[in-house]
Design a protein around this motif. Sequence first.
Motif, PDB file in Angstrom:
ATOM      1  N   SER A  19       0.445  -1.197  -0.219  1.00 59.85           N
ATOM      2  CA  SER A  19       0.649  -0.029  -0.143  1.00 59.85           C
ATOM      3  C   SER A  19       1.012   1.337  -0.053  1.00 59.85           C
ATOM      4  N   ALA A  20       2.232   1.156   0.877  1.00 58.06           N
ATOM      5  CA  ALA A  20       2.963   2.367   0.684  1.00 58.06           C
ATOM      6  C   ALA A  20       3.510   2.919  -0.190  1.00 58.06           C
ATOM      7  N   GLY A  22       3.840   2.954  -3.914  1.00 58.26           N
ATOM      8  CA  GLY A  22       3.258   3.172  -5.514  1.00 58.26           C
ATOM      9  C   GLY A  22       3.401   4.275  -5.209  1.00 58.26           C
ATOM     10  N   LEU A  23       2.725   4.813  -6.864  1.00 58.07           N
ATOM     11  CA  LEU A  23       3.237   5.313  -7.812  1.00 58.07           C
ATOM     12  C   LEU A  23       3.894   6.952  -7.513  1.00 58.07           C
ATOM     13  N   GLY A  24       3.792   7.168  -5.769  1.00 60.40           N
ATOM     14  CA  GLY A  24       4.497   8.385  -4.781  1.00 60.40           C
ATOM     15  C   GLY A  24       5.657   8.157  -4.633  1.00 60.40           C
ATOM     16  N   ASN A  25       6.349   6.873  -5.221  1.00 58.23           N
ATOM     17  CA  ASN A  25       7.573   6.585  -4.286  1.00 58.23           C
ATOM     18  C   ASN A  25       8.646   6.679  -6.138  1.00 58.23           C
ATOM     19  N   ILE A  96      -9.797   8.977  -3.837  1.00 56.12           N
ATOM     20  CA  ILE A  96      -8.259   8.519  -4.110  1.00 56.12           C
ATOM     21  C   ILE A  96      -8.495   7.392  -5.349  1.00 56.12           C
ATOM     22  N   TYR A 100      -7.309   7.027  -8.378  1.00 53.60           N
ATOM     23  CA  TYR A 100      -5.567   6.108  -8.986  1.00 53.60           C
ATOM     24  C   TYR A 100      -5.824   5.179 -10.185  1.00 53.60           C
ATOM     25  N   TYR A 228       1.895  10.639   2.388  1.00 54.38           N
ATOM     26  CA  TYR A 228       0.656  10.052   0.888  1.00 54.38           C
ATOM     27  C   TYR A 228       1.900   9.171   1.396  1.00 54.38           C
ATOM     28  N   THR A 229       3.309   9.056   1.481  1.00 56.04           N
ATOM     29  CA  THR A 229       3.849   8.005   0.693  1.00 56.04           C
ATOM     30  C   THR A 229       3.733   6.556   2.009  1.00 56.04           C
ATOM     31  N   SER A 231       0.673   5.996   3.037  1.00 59.15           N
ATOM     32  CA  SER A 231      -0.517   6.188   2.800  1.00 59.15           C
ATOM     33  C   SER A 231      -1.904   6.956   4.647  1.00 59.15           C
ATOM     34  N   PHE A 234      -6.047   7.208   5.933  1.00 62.30           N
ATOM     35  CA  PHE A 234      -7.021   6.700   4.675  1.00 62.30           C
ATOM     36  C   PHE A 234      -7.626   5.483   5.768  1.00 62.30           C
ATOM     37  N   ILE A 236      -6.975   3.079   6.201  1.00 63.07           N
ATOM     38  CA  ILE A 236      -5.714   1.937   5.195  1.00 63.07           C
ATOM     39  C   ILE A 236      -5.314   0.668   6.193  1.00 63.07           C
ATOM     40  N   SER A 330      -1.673  -0.652  -4.195  1.00 63.37           N
ATOM     41  CA  SER A 330      -2.008   0.891  -3.733  1.00 63.37           C
ATOM     42  C   SER A 330      -3.806   0.552  -3.613  1.00 63.37           C
ATOM     43  N   LEU A 334      -7.217   0.267  -1.085  1.00 63.73           N
ATOM     44  CA  LEU A 334      -7.764   1.382  -0.500  1.00 63.73           C
ATOM     45  C   LEU A 334      -9.270   1.003  -0.593  1.00 63.73           C
TER      46      LEU A 334
HETATM   47  N1  PFF Z   1       0.955   4.923  -0.562  1.00 63.44           N
HETATM   48  C1  PFF Z   1       1.221   5.551  -1.847  1.00 63.44           C
HETATM   49  C2  PFF Z   1       2.066   6.389  -2.818  1.00 63.44           C
HETATM   50  O1  PFF Z   1       3.444   6.486  -2.641  1.00 63.44           O
HETATM   51  O2  PFF Z   1       2.130   5.725  -4.597  1.00 63.44           O
HETATM   52  C3  PFF Z   1      -0.164   6.204  -2.069  1.00 63.44           C
HETATM   53  C4  PFF Z   1      -1.538   6.133  -2.527  1.00 63.44           C
HETATM   54  C5  PFF Z   1      -1.860   4.808  -1.472  1.00 63.44           C
HETATM   55  C6  PFF Z   1      -2.158   6.988  -1.799  1.00 63.44           C
HETATM   56  C7  PFF Z   1      -2.453   4.348  -0.978  1.00 63.44           C
HETATM   57  C8  PFF Z   1      -3.141   6.666  -2.102  1.00 63.44           C
HETATM   58  C9  PFF Z   1      -3.471   5.616  -1.543  1.00 63.44           C
HETATM   59  F1  PFF Z   1      -4.652   5.269  -0.699  1.00 63.44           F
END
Ligand code: PFF
Length: 489
Positions: A19-20, A22-25, A96, A100, A228-229, A231, A234, A236, A330, A334
């Motif tokens: 979950s952590a 994801g695209l954000g990394n 989200i 996403y 954000y990174t 998660s 949320f 989760i 990720s 959610l």
């Molecule tokens: N943590 C994820 C990332 O860094 O890409 C982003 C993300 C995951 C955002 C889950 C929202 C979410 F619910």
Amino acid sequence: MARQRWANRTIFLLAALGSAVGLGNLWRFPYLAGKYGGGAFLVPYLIALVLVGVPMLMLEFAVGQKMQQGAIGSYRKLHPSFGGLGILALLSSFIIVSYYAVVMAWSLIYLLASWGVKWSGNAEGYFFQEVLQVSEGVNILGGINWFILLSLFVVWLLVYCCVWEGTKSVGKVVLYSVPLPVILLGILLIRAVTLPGFLQGWEMYLKPTWGALLDSEVWTAAFSQIFYTLSLAFGIMIAYASYKTSEDDIAKDTWMTALLNSGTSLFAGFVVFAVLGYMAWKTGTPIGELAASGPGLAFVIFPEALSLMPLPGLFSVLFFLMLLLLGIDSAFSLTEALNAAILDQYKHLQIAKVSMVVCFAASIAGIIYTTRAGIYFLDIVDHFVTSYNLLLVGIFQTILAGWIYGAEKLRRYINQVSDWQVGKWWNVSIKYIIPIVLTTLLVTQFSKDIKIPYQGYPTWALGIGWAIALIPFLLFLFLLVKDKNKRQG
Ligand code: PFF
């Protein structure tokens, strides 16, 4: 029915990490590092990780594991009037995940186009004109882009296949979907460092500009990235932890998740900047101009760089497969947050049916992003949800757990079940540091958005964003007051 459980601890860790990571990394962290001081950015980033990220993640793990419920039920057990906070968190999750998944739908289209490297020579035109067929502005919806819609349904079918049996099916998927993208990143790294220019890329990524630390924007960026990174806020991590037994270890799992996640970000930065370095060498464009965040990096710059490499088709397939795999865990985390809350409330329902309804509803909510103005809506909604809804949940979550329920009580529970003991600093972080930091972020963002309309979008479009930020929050306040009056009356 007995509560679902993770098969073992490794599976839980993989799911939380999935979950952590994801695209954000991949598209957020490297860009921020490059933009905000290179190696110097690591200072605020690591401070934010230890001061805010780890304590908050530990809080969510502890609350979910102790209360054995999803977000709504857990908050309610912390204080009976706070069920609405769970609704606020889950509404944000729903919003989200519905966009996403659209980004994943684009990735799927790119994956299919990879063998022929269809964007070769015109990556920007390919993305905006051919794939998105983007309209001139948010005012012109331009109808649905059926290809993206179809791809979106395929993505949701995939997500459904991951979550339909709850922890059982998720547990099987994460064994592959979490390590595989990291291996793919490794392959891309090896490819990139055997090409010229990569060292210049790394220099741009890591060379510290210490002066950046004096800029408050750099600190804001670091703190929001950590949030954000991981998660957080949320619902989760609460839901995932609620599938552990109440005697499981918390402290170690928190540190492992947090450190491995940030490690992946750092690693992704090496890959991204090595590729950008090569591209700069090949095209003569300064690296600074190539470094972009968001869709621009993954769907324009990177594809172009891939097309310049030897064996472009192969590496494009690997890259977009990686993007899909990064996104999918990720996305289903959610979905799981929503499922957990619904199943807590309606225990007789079957997981498979609940998952189907959630996936279907979120795919319908995603249709707006498949129109030709979809990317504008995506941008607006993303901005408001991540700037406001999440911060609001975060602030109230720490007030609820730290002040109303009692940080010390929660800390004692954590220490009771954990090998590594957590010191009193944790209470300070939960009760003071996190709420103060998050409120500062919120106020800064608010004054910025009031002064300058976000990206110059028209008022009605930004109105949608403000509504998304405000209506769920007002609903939460309304439920809070209503419940309180009921209790007193
Ligand atoms: N943590 C994820 C990332 O860094 O890409 C982003 C993300 C995951 C955002 C889950 C929202 C979410 F619910």
